[in-house]
Design an enzyme around this catalytic site. Structure first.
Site, PDB file in Angstrom:
ATOM      1  N   ASP A  50       3.394   5.216   2.494  1.00 36.41           N
ATOM      2  CA  ASP A  50       3.300   6.379   1.614  1.00 36.41           C
ATOM      3  C   ASP A  50       3.223   7.653   2.467  1.00 36.41           C
ATOM      4  O   ASP A  50       2.520   7.698   3.477  1.00 36.41           O
ATOM      5  CB  ASP A  50       2.056   6.251   0.720  1.00 36.41           C
TER       6      ASP A  50
ATOM      7  N   ASN B  85       0.923   2.616 -11.399  1.00 38.62           N
ATOM      8  CA  ASN B  85       0.788   3.594 -12.483  1.00 38.62           C
ATOM      9  C   ASN B  85       2.036   3.614 -13.362  1.00 38.62           C
ATOM     10  O   ASN B  85       3.158   3.625 -12.853  1.00 38.62           O
ATOM     11  CB  ASN B  85       0.569   4.997 -11.898  1.00 38.62           C
TER      12      ASN B  85
ATOM     13  N   GLN C 208       1.448   8.474 -12.972  1.00 41.32           N
ATOM     14  CA  GLN C 208       2.754   8.240 -12.338  1.00 41.32           C
ATOM     15  C   GLN C 208       3.440   9.578 -12.093  1.00 41.32           C
ATOM     16  O   GLN C 208       3.539  10.406 -13.003  1.00 41.32           O
ATOM     17  CB  GLN C 208       3.641   7.348 -13.222  1.00 41.32           C
TER      18      GLN C 208
ATOM     19  N   HIS D 237       6.925   1.472  -8.581  1.00 38.32           N
ATOM     20  CA  HIS D 237       6.374   1.226  -7.249  1.00 38.32           C
ATOM     21  C   HIS D 237       4.970   0.672  -7.400  1.00 38.32           C
ATOM     22  O   HIS D 237       4.265   0.987  -8.353  1.00 38.32           O
ATOM     23  CB  HIS D 237       6.366   2.488  -6.384  1.00 38.32           C
TER      24      HIS D 237
ATOM     25  N   HIS E 187       1.377   0.413  -5.366  1.00 36.84           N
ATOM     26  CA  HIS E 187       0.595   0.921  -4.235  1.00 36.84           C
ATOM     27  C   HIS E 187      -0.227  -0.207  -3.622  1.00 36.84           C
ATOM     28  O   HIS E 187      -0.900  -0.948  -4.350  1.00 36.84           O
ATOM     29  CB  HIS E 187      -0.406   1.985  -4.699  1.00 36.84           C
TER      30      HIS E 187
END
Ligand code: AMP
Ligand code: ZN
Length: 134
Positions: A32, A88, A95, A101, A103
């Site tokens: 990230d 999310n 989001q 995606h 995390h």
């Protein structure tokens, strides 16, 4: 299917170079860019799905297996003490990038990663309402 205007499509498919921890035919796992903690990673499918509501069953089944493999390996590499696996869906849920995606957030004793929510009580009314409608 890819989305021309989606940055995560470009990252997932290598059109924009990024720090890649793992790649296979379906997924790329990247660091990230604004990590919550050292080693914060994102699992990106190479195909474009906006969120979990849209994700194919086939990829949905594969993604948790991959998440498990990644956190086992990364716990060893990063010497972290635990993991949050967070995903999310929708703006209200936090989001900000509308390409699915997941995390992977390593946790370290004494870190100040701010994940959580205020706890409330489950009322009988809410419980009965939900159970009668599911
Ligand atoms: P979410 O709020 O669940 O949609 O998470 C989006 C995540 O994508 C955030 O943690 C961002 O820091 C991360 N992010 C956004 N753009 C990039 C990028 N170009 N490379 C890597 N991570 C990114
Ligand atoms: Zn996309």
């Amino acid at each position: 299917m890819k989305n021309e205007n989606c940055i995560f499509c470009k990252l997932a498919n290598g059109e924009i170079p990024t720090a890649t921890l793992y790649e296979d035919e379906d997924f790329r796992v990247i660091l990230d860019a604004n990590p919550a903690s050292k080693g914060h990673a994102l699992i990106l499918p190479k195909e474009h799905y906006e969120n979990l509501y849209e994700l194919s069953d086939e990829l949905a089944a594969k993604i948790l297996v991959l998440a498990k493999k990644m956190i086992i390996k990364l716990t060893d590499v990063l010497e972290c003490d635990g993991y949050n696996v967070v995903q999310n869906n929708g703006e209200i849920a936090g989001q900000t990038v509308f390409h699915f995606h997941m995390h992977l957030i390593p946790r370290y004793k004494g870190d100040h990663v701010g994940l959580g929510w205020n706890k409330t009580e489950l009322t009988d009314e809410d419980k009965d309402d939900i159970l009668s409608r599911i």
